[in-house]
Scaffold this motif. Structure first.
Motif, PDB file in Angstrom:
ATOM      1  N   UNK A 239     -38.517  26.760   1.539  1.00 55.32           N
ATOM      2  CA  UNK A 239     -37.418  26.261   2.371  1.00 55.32           C
ATOM      3  C   UNK A 239     -37.948  25.507   3.590  1.00 55.32           C
ATOM      4  N   UNK A 240     -39.009  26.027   4.199  1.00 60.21           N
ATOM      5  CA  UNK A 240     -39.604  25.354   5.357  1.00 60.21           C
ATOM      6  C   UNK A 240     -40.154  23.991   4.975  1.00 60.21           C
ATOM      7  N   UNK A 241     -40.865  23.908   3.855  1.00 63.42           N
ATOM      8  CA  UNK A 241     -41.413  22.636   3.402  1.00 63.42           C
ATOM      9  C   UNK A 241     -40.306  21.641   3.086  1.00 63.42           C
TER      10      UNK A 241
ATOM     11  N   UNK B  24     -37.641   9.625   9.993  1.00 57.52           N
ATOM     12  CA  UNK B  24     -38.882   8.876  10.046  1.00 57.52           C
ATOM     13  C   UNK B  24     -39.982   9.576  10.826  1.00 57.52           C
ATOM     14  N   UNK B  25     -39.820  10.871  11.054  1.00 52.40           N
ATOM     15  CA  UNK B  25     -40.821  11.642  11.800  1.00 52.40           C
ATOM     16  C   UNK B  25     -42.022  11.933  10.905  1.00 52.40           C
ATOM     17  N   UNK B  26     -43.201  11.876  11.491  1.00 54.51           N
ATOM     18  CA  UNK B  26     -44.403  12.287  10.776  1.00 54.51           C
ATOM     19  C   UNK B  26     -44.623  13.757  11.102  1.00 54.51           C
ATOM     20  N   UNK B  27     -44.627  14.592  10.095  1.00 54.94           N
ATOM     21  CA  UNK B  27     -44.680  16.035  10.306  1.00 54.94           C
ATOM     22  C   UNK B  27     -45.764  16.677   9.456  1.00 54.94           C
ATOM     23  N   UNK B  28     -46.260  17.813   9.922  1.00 50.33           N
ATOM     24  CA  UNK B  28     -47.220  18.596   9.148  1.00 50.33           C
ATOM     25  C   UNK B  28     -47.039  20.064   9.479  1.00 50.33           C
ATOM     26  N   UNK B  29     -47.132  20.884   8.456  1.00 52.78           N
ATOM     27  CA  UNK B  29     -47.047  22.335   8.610  1.00 52.78           C
ATOM     28  C   UNK B  29     -48.213  22.941   7.847  1.00 52.78           C
ATOM     29  N   UNK B  30     -48.915  23.860   8.499  1.00 55.74           N
ATOM     30  CA  UNK B  30     -49.987  24.599   7.844  1.00 55.74           C
ATOM     31  C   UNK B  30     -49.676  26.077   8.028  1.00 55.74           C
ATOM     32  N   UNK B  31     -49.687  26.819   6.931  1.00 51.25           N
ATOM     33  CA  UNK B  31     -49.349  28.237   6.957  1.00 51.25           C
ATOM     34  C   UNK B  31     -50.476  29.027   6.309  1.00 51.25           C
ATOM     35  N   UNK B  32     -50.874  30.104   6.969  1.00 52.27           N
ATOM     36  CA  UNK B  32     -51.835  31.035   6.395  1.00 52.27           C
ATOM     37  C   UNK B  32     -51.038  32.219   5.864  1.00 52.27           C
TER      38      UNK B  32
ATOM     39  N   UNK C   6     -54.267  32.801   1.881  1.00 48.73           N
ATOM     40  CA  UNK C   6     -54.324  31.447   1.337  1.00 48.73           C
ATOM     41  C   UNK C   6     -53.657  30.472   2.303  1.00 48.73           C
ATOM     42  N   UNK C   7     -54.249  29.290   2.442  1.00 49.06           N
ATOM     43  CA  UNK C   7     -53.659  28.252   3.277  1.00 49.06           C
ATOM     44  C   UNK C   7     -52.720  27.384   2.444  1.00 49.06           C
ATOM     45  N   UNK C   8     -51.554  27.112   2.994  1.00 55.61           N
ATOM     46  CA  UNK C   8     -50.571  26.235   2.361  1.00 55.61           C
ATOM     47  C   UNK C   8     -50.244  25.160   3.383  1.00 55.61           C
ATOM     48  N   UNK C   9     -50.116  23.928   2.922  1.00 54.58           N
ATOM     49  CA  UNK C   9     -49.793  22.854   3.855  1.00 54.58           C
ATOM     50  C   UNK C   9     -48.842  21.862   3.210  1.00 54.58           C
ATOM     51  N   UNK C  10     -48.071  21.216   4.080  1.00 52.92           N
ATOM     52  CA  UNK C  10     -47.166  20.164   3.626  1.00 52.92           C
ATOM     53  C   UNK C  10     -47.024  19.190   4.775  1.00 52.92           C
ATOM     54  N   UNK C  11     -46.983  17.912   4.473  1.00 48.30           N
ATOM     55  CA  UNK C  11     -46.810  16.918   5.511  1.00 48.30           C
ATOM     56  C   UNK C  11     -46.049  15.709   5.012  1.00 48.30           C
ATOM     57  N   UNK C  12     -45.431  15.026   5.951  1.00 47.29           N
ATOM     58  CA  UNK C  12     -44.733  13.792   5.641  1.00 47.29           C
ATOM     59  C   UNK C  12     -45.242  12.724   6.582  1.00 47.29           C
ATOM     60  N   UNK C  13     -45.859  11.685   6.187  1.00 43.22           N
ATOM     61  CA  UNK C  13     -46.101  11.265   4.815  1.00 43.22           C
ATOM     62  C   UNK C  13     -47.173  12.098   4.112  1.00 43.22           C
ATOM     63  N   UNK C  14     -48.151  12.615   4.855  1.00 45.73           N
ATOM     64  CA  UNK C  14     -49.089  13.590   4.290  1.00 45.73           C
ATOM     65  C   UNK C  14     -49.783  14.314   5.439  1.00 45.73           C
ATOM     66  N   UNK C  15     -50.350  15.467   5.140  1.00 43.75           N
ATOM     67  CA  UNK C  15     -50.963  16.304   6.166  1.00 43.75           C
ATOM     68  C   UNK C  15     -52.152  15.607   6.824  1.00 43.75           C
ATOM     69  N   UNK C  16     -52.961  14.930   6.028  1.00 45.91           N
ATOM     70  CA  UNK C  16     -54.173  14.312   6.555  1.00 45.91           C
ATOM     71  C   UNK C  16     -53.873  13.275   7.642  1.00 45.91           C
ATOM     72  N   UNK C  17     -52.882  12.432   7.403  1.00 48.99           N
ATOM     73  CA  UNK C  17     -52.512  11.401   8.374  1.00 48.99           C
ATOM     74  C   UNK C  17     -52.039  12.023   9.679  1.00 48.99           C
ATOM     75  N   UNK C  18     -51.155  13.003   9.587  1.00 51.34           N
ATOM     76  CA  UNK C  18     -50.605  13.641  10.776  1.00 51.34           C
ATOM     77  C   UNK C  18     -51.690  14.431  11.501  1.00 51.34           C
ATOM     78  N   UNK C  19     -52.510  15.164  10.771  1.00 46.38           N
ATOM     79  CA  UNK C  19     -53.577  15.953  11.382  1.00 46.38           C
ATOM     80  C   UNK C  19     -54.579  15.040  12.095  1.00 46.38           C
ATOM     81  N   UNK C  20     -54.898  13.919  11.480  1.00 49.45           N
ATOM     82  CA  UNK C  20     -55.836  12.972  12.100  1.00 49.45           C
ATOM     83  C   UNK C  20     -55.286  12.473  13.435  1.00 49.45           C
ATOM     84  N   UNK C  21     -54.020  12.109  13.463  1.00 53.30           N
ATOM     85  CA  UNK C  21     -53.399  11.651  14.708  1.00 53.30           C
ATOM     86  C   UNK C  21     -53.385  12.767  15.751  1.00 53.30           C
ATOM     87  N   UNK C  22     -53.049  13.970  15.303  1.00 50.76           N
ATOM     88  CA  UNK C  22     -52.966  15.112  16.213  1.00 50.76           C
ATOM     89  C   UNK C  22     -54.337  15.447  16.795  1.00 50.76           C
TER      90      UNK C  22
END
Length: 92
Positions: free
Chosen positions: A27-29, A40-48, A53-69
Protein backbone atom coordinates in the motif's frame (compact mmCIF):
# COMPACT_ATOMS: atom_id res chain seq x y z
CA UNK A 1 -13.03 -1.92 2.27
CA UNK A 2 -12.36 -2.51 5.96
CA UNK A 3 -12.84 0.69 7.95
CA UNK A 4 -11.93 -0.68 11.38
CA UNK A 5 -9.23 1.16 13.31
CA UNK A 6 -6.12 -0.93 13.80
CA UNK A 7 -4.48 -0.50 17.19
CA UNK A 8 -1.00 0.97 16.92
CA UNK A 9 0.75 -1.70 18.97
CA UNK A 10 3.47 -4.18 18.09
CA UNK A 11 2.22 -7.44 16.60
CA UNK A 12 3.79 -10.28 18.54
CA UNK A 13 2.80 -13.16 16.25
CA UNK A 14 5.64 -13.42 13.70
CA UNK A 15 3.46 -14.81 10.90
CA UNK A 16 0.83 -12.11 11.36
CA UNK A 17 3.59 -9.51 11.61
CA UNK A 18 5.06 -10.57 8.26
CA UNK A 19 1.65 -10.61 6.57
CA UNK A 20 0.84 -7.14 7.91
CA UNK A 21 4.25 -5.82 6.84
CA UNK A 22 3.81 -7.17 3.33
CA UNK A 23 0.30 -5.72 2.96
CA UNK A 24 1.28 -2.29 4.26
CA UNK A 25 4.48 -2.20 2.21
CA UNK A 26 2.43 -2.79 -0.93
CA UNK A 27 0.00 0.00 0.00
CA UNK A 28 2.85 2.40 0.81
CA UNK A 29 4.57 1.71 -2.51
CA UNK A 30 1.28 2.30 -4.32
CA UNK A 31 0.90 5.70 -2.62
CA UNK A 32 4.49 6.62 -3.55
CA UNK A 33 3.72 5.75 -7.16
CA UNK A 34 0.48 7.78 -7.08
CA UNK A 35 2.12 10.95 -5.75
CA UNK A 36 4.81 10.64 -8.39
CA UNK A 37 2.34 10.14 -11.19
CA UNK A 38 -0.22 12.73 -10.10
CA UNK A 39 2.12 15.48 -8.92
CA UNK A 40 5.33 14.78 -10.78
CA UNK A 41 7.20 14.36 -7.49
CA UNK A 42 10.38 12.31 -7.45
CA UNK A 43 10.04 9.96 -4.50
CA UNK A 44 11.92 7.09 -2.90
CA UNK A 45 11.14 4.80 0.01
CA UNK A 46 13.53 2.30 1.56
CA UNK A 47 12.24 -0.12 4.19
CA UNK A 48 14.15 -2.61 6.30
CA UNK A 49 11.75 -5.47 7.06
CA UNK A 50 11.53 -7.31 10.39
CA UNK A 51 13.21 -10.23 8.59
CA UNK A 52 16.18 -7.99 7.76
CA UNK A 53 15.48 -7.61 4.03
CA UNK A 54 15.66 -4.23 2.32
CA UNK A 55 12.76 -3.21 0.09
CA UNK A 56 12.76 -0.07 -2.01
CA UNK A 57 10.53 1.74 -4.45
CA UNK A 58 11.01 5.03 -6.23
CA UNK A 59 9.45 7.22 -8.85
CA UNK A 60 10.95 7.48 -11.42
CA UNK A 61 13.42 5.14 -9.69
CA UNK A 62 15.25 4.87 -6.38
CA UNK A 63 18.72 5.41 -7.84
CA UNK A 64 17.87 8.79 -9.38
CA UNK A 65 16.21 10.11 -6.24
CA UNK A 66 18.90 8.72 -3.92
CA UNK A 67 21.64 10.27 -6.07
CA UNK A 68 19.98 13.69 -5.85
CA UNK A 69 19.40 13.29 -2.12
CA UNK A 70 22.95 12.21 -1.36
CA UNK A 71 24.48 15.01 -3.42
CA UNK A 72 22.17 17.70 -1.98
CA UNK A 73 23.37 20.44 -4.31
CA UNK A 74 20.85 23.28 -4.57
CA UNK A 75 18.00 20.99 -3.54
CA UNK A 76 15.33 22.00 -1.03
CA UNK A 77 15.10 18.98 1.31
CA UNK A 78 12.39 18.02 3.77
CA UNK A 79 12.74 14.86 5.83
CA UNK A 80 9.91 13.51 7.99
CA UNK A 81 10.87 11.11 10.74
CA UNK A 82 7.96 9.23 12.27
CA UNK A 83 8.20 7.51 15.61
CA UNK A 84 5.90 4.67 16.73
CA UNK A 85 4.20 7.15 19.08
CA UNK A 86 2.90 8.84 15.90
CA UNK A 87 4.87 12.01 16.60
CA UNK A 88 6.48 13.49 13.55
CA UNK A 89 9.47 15.75 13.18
CA UNK A 90 10.06 17.82 10.05
CA UNK A 91 13.68 18.58 9.30
CA UNK A 92 14.41 21.25 6.69
Amino acid sequence: MDSRKTPNARIENETRQQVTFSERRTKLFKKVCEIGTLCGAETAVVINSPAGKLHSFGYPNVETVAHKFLNLKNINVSIVIAWPTSQEVLIE
